[in-house]
Design a protein around this motif. Structure first.
Motif, PDB file in Angstrom:
ATOM      1  N   ALA A 301      33.162 -15.421 165.340  1.00 23.34           N
ATOM      2  CA  ALA A 301      33.170 -14.976 163.492  1.00 23.34           C
ATOM      3  C   ALA A 301      33.453 -13.781 163.281  1.00 23.34           C
ATOM      4  O   ALA A 301      34.039 -13.120 162.461  1.00 23.34           O
ATOM      5  CB  ALA A 301      32.286 -15.272 162.475  1.00 23.34           C
ATOM      6  N   VAL A 302      32.452 -12.941 164.029  1.00 22.36           N
ATOM      7  CA  VAL A 302      32.703 -10.984 163.747  1.00 22.36           C
ATOM      8  C   VAL A 302      33.790 -10.459 164.557  1.00 22.36           C
ATOM      9  O   VAL A 302      34.946 -10.022 163.699  1.00 22.36           O
ATOM     10  CB  VAL A 302      31.784 -10.516 164.259  1.00 22.36           C
ATOM     11  N   LEU A 303      34.106 -11.545 165.544  1.00 22.91           N
ATOM     12  CA  LEU A 303      35.934 -10.599 166.684  1.00 22.91           C
ATOM     13  C   LEU A 303      36.629 -11.593 164.905  1.00 22.91           C
ATOM     14  O   LEU A 303      38.325 -10.188 165.493  1.00 22.91           O
ATOM     15  CB  LEU A 303      35.398 -11.278 167.613  1.00 22.91           C
ATOM     16  N   THR A 304      37.264 -12.509 164.605  1.00 23.11           N
ATOM     17  CA  THR A 304      37.837 -13.372 163.742  1.00 23.11           C
ATOM     18  C   THR A 304      38.665 -11.559 163.015  1.00 23.11           C
ATOM     19  O   THR A 304      39.449 -11.636 162.271  1.00 23.11           O
ATOM     20  CB  THR A 304      37.687 -14.336 163.081  1.00 23.11           C
ATOM     21  N   LEU A 305      37.342 -11.259 162.150  1.00 25.85           N
ATOM     22  CA  LEU A 305      37.368 -10.254 161.325  1.00 25.85           C
ATOM     23  C   LEU A 305      38.224  -9.132 161.133  1.00 25.85           C
ATOM     24  O   LEU A 305      38.330  -7.893 160.837  1.00 25.85           O
ATOM     25  CB  LEU A 305      35.886  -9.848 160.109  1.00 25.85           C
ATOM     26  N   VAL A 306      37.576  -8.190 162.656  1.00 26.82           N
ATOM     27  CA  VAL A 306      38.030  -7.386 164.175  1.00 26.82           C
ATOM     28  C   VAL A 306      38.968  -7.488 163.912  1.00 26.82           C
ATOM     29  O   VAL A 306      39.878  -6.467 163.596  1.00 26.82           O
ATOM     30  CB  VAL A 306      37.113  -7.330 164.745  1.00 26.82           C
ATOM     31  N   VAL A 307      40.057  -8.166 164.118  1.00 25.99           N
ATOM     32  CA  VAL A 307      41.070  -8.539 164.489  1.00 25.99           C
ATOM     33  C   VAL A 307      41.982  -8.521 163.693  1.00 25.99           C
ATOM     34  O   VAL A 307      43.405  -8.298 163.420  1.00 25.99           O
ATOM     35  CB  VAL A 307      41.507  -9.103 165.934  1.00 25.99           C
ATOM     36  N   GLY A 308      41.717  -9.756 162.362  1.00 27.85           N
ATOM     37  CA  GLY A 308      42.087 -10.078 161.478  1.00 27.85           C
ATOM     38  C   GLY A 308      42.693  -8.724 160.788  1.00 27.85           C
ATOM     39  O   GLY A 308      43.816  -7.873 159.986  1.00 27.85           O
ATOM     40  N   ARG A 309      41.614  -7.856 160.797  1.00 30.20           N
ATOM     41  CA  ARG A 309      41.685  -6.266 160.299  1.00 30.20           C
ATOM     42  C   ARG A 309      43.072  -5.158 160.923  1.00 30.20           C
ATOM     43  O   ARG A 309      43.712  -4.709 160.313  1.00 30.20           O
ATOM     44  CB  ARG A 309      40.763  -5.134 160.253  1.00 30.20           C
ATOM     45  N   ALA A 310      42.707  -5.679 162.541  1.00 27.00           N
ATOM     46  CA  ALA A 310      44.155  -4.631 163.354  1.00 27.00           C
ATOM     47  C   ALA A 310      45.255  -5.049 163.143  1.00 27.00           C
ATOM     48  O   ALA A 310      46.370  -4.761 163.299  1.00 27.00           O
ATOM     49  CB  ALA A 310      43.160  -4.634 165.034  1.00 27.00           C
ATOM     50  N   SER A 311      45.499  -6.148 162.854  1.00 25.81           N
ATOM     51  CA  SER A 311      47.040  -7.282 162.331  1.00 25.81           C
ATOM     52  C   SER A 311      47.166  -6.462 161.093  1.00 25.81           C
ATOM     53  O   SER A 311      48.861  -6.312 160.950  1.00 25.81           O
ATOM     54  CB  SER A 311      46.641  -8.675 162.211  1.00 25.81           C
TER      55      SER A 311
END
Length: 442
Positions: A301-311
């Motif tokens: 769940a946490v990594l999803t938000l981080v990677v979404g922002r990076a994309s």
């Protein structure tokens, strides 16, 4: 696919103003609440499966009772494409808010209804039949909920933030599942087994009513998305959106089908099948298996938000390509480590697996939504997504179990994931980069 220049509404929404940012926060909550309830029910049902099997499918064979319980759960996937057709048409013709309001009512009331059902001892065959009916309603509503919430979130997102905003949709899916598991765990630990079987199992299902009421209130206080409003004001809303999408968006629909093939297998094996795999193939206790799974879900769940922002900064394509390639390369090592029989090794193996999965869930919602124009977005996305989910997602635990039995190795699920990675990575390589352009309306 026909490509046209972004319309004025896209420029307005993508301007990144303060009002736009407030709007995307409201859209995140309004879009995410339905997903949260939908997958909250999944977590509750899966966690309560031993209780449900004994109450609704009494049988001398515990295996037969459990299989009946999961068979009823699985039928929800069968009707999801039908739900996608219905809600896609409704969303593209009458608006995203109308479609999502109806789907939220259906999933909330059907989940509530499951908590009020009589059990087999009191109603005989009527009890499992009613359980089946409510699961069909839930599956039908899920056919519109996921793609509808994706459309609402992304169409409300300012420029440069669609990946970030869209990642909250996947976040709501994971946290909904996690909440269901944790609530059942809490009731189990604070009560007795007799209490759970008597009436305690109903509590998690009944919680759906207040959650749904809050979500319904938020959704209907929102206006429809600026993109859809602009089309409606211009008189350009599609009258037969599904038919038009099949005629004009065939390429995008085929891409959408395979776009989600590998992620569906990954989600329903790495997240939902993990406790069973760790117990049966790794030899862990069920308690330890659930701890590993909860840690994995929270990390995901946490990594999803981080990677979404990076994309939003580096683009969707490179992140998605990494997801598919890394899945292909690491599937066998990850399953090998998870079957080692070590609790700590299983936890460590979950971390790269969750990072790889997050490389889809972060940019995936935005990238999938951006494949289609506003005029046909809901319909064009709903049908291929739900077909892919039914074919690859709903069957994933069954296929994994069958392959292990057939091939005689715990690595068998990795082979299925690696096979699905091939068409998925081809789609990612062929798709155009959409992170840095405005949404197409027509």
């Amino acid at each position: 696919m026909r490509v046209s220049s972004p319309a004025r509404p896209s420029e307005g929404v993508d301007a990144g103003t303060a009002s736009g940012r407030r709007g995307d926060r409201r859209a995140v909550f309004a879009g995410g609440i339905g997903n949260f309830i939908e997958w909250y029910d999944y977590g509750v049902y899966a966690s309560l499966s031993p209780v449900i099997s004994s109450l609704f499918f009494p049988n001398e064979s515990a295996v037969a009772s459990t299989l009946s319980t999961f068979a009823v759960f699985g039928v929800g996937f069968i009707v999801r494409p039908l739900g996608g057709l219905f809600f896609g048409q409704l969303g593209d013709r009458r608006g995203r808010r109308t479609a999502l309001g109806l789907s939220l009512i259906m999933v909330s009331l059907s989940t509530l209804g499951m908590g009020l059902l009589p059990v087999f001892a009191h109603a005989g065959l009527v009890a499992p039949l009613l359980l089946l009916v409510f699961r069909l309603i839930q599956g039908f509503s899920a056919g519109g909920e996921f793609t509808g919430s994706a459309t609402m979130m992304v169409e409300n997102a300012p420029a440069g933030r669609r990946g970030r905003v869209g990642s909250w949709q996947q976040f709501s899916v994971v946290t909904g599942t996690l909440a269901g598991v944790l609530i059942v765990t809490a009731i189990t630990n604070f009560g007795s087994a007799e209490l759970l079987s008597a009436w305690g199992w109903r509590i998690p299902f009944l919680i759906a009513l207040p959650l749904g009421a809050v979500g319904f209130y938020i959704r209907f206080r929102m206006e429809d998305t600026p993109h859809f409003q602009a089309l409606a004001q211009a008189g350009e809303v599609a009258e037969r959106p599904t038919t038009e999408a099949v005629k004009t968006q065939r390429g995008a629909m085929v891409m959408a089908f395979f776009y989600t093939a590998l992620p569906n297998i990954g989600f329903y094996t790495f997240l939902t099948y993990t406790p069973t795999f760790l117990r049966n193939q790794g030899g862990l206790s069920l308690g330890d298996a659930y701890i590993v799974n909860v840690i994995g879900m929270a990390t995901y769940a946490v990594l999803t938000l981080v990677v979404g922002r990076a994309s939003d900064r580096i683009g969707r394509r490179p992140v998605l390509i990494f997801h598919a390639v890394a899945f292909f390369v690491s599937a066998i090592p990850i399953y090998l480590l998870m079957s080692s029989g070590s609790f700590w090794v299983a936890i460590v193996a979950q971390l790269p697996a969750m990072l790889i999965m997050a490389c889809y869930s972060g940019p995936g919602t935005a990238g999938l939504t951006e494949l289609f124009p506003t005029r046909l977005r809901f319909s064009g996305m709903a049908l291929p997504y739900n077909l892919s989910s039914a074919l690859f997602g709903g069957t994933a635990p069954f296929v994994a179990t069958a392959l292990i039995a057939w091939l005689g190795t715990p690595l068998a699920p990795a082979f299925w994931a690696m096979l699905a990675a091939i068409p998925t990575v081809i789609v990612y390589l062929r798709m155009r980069e959409t992170a840095f352009t405005g949404l197409r309306d027509r």
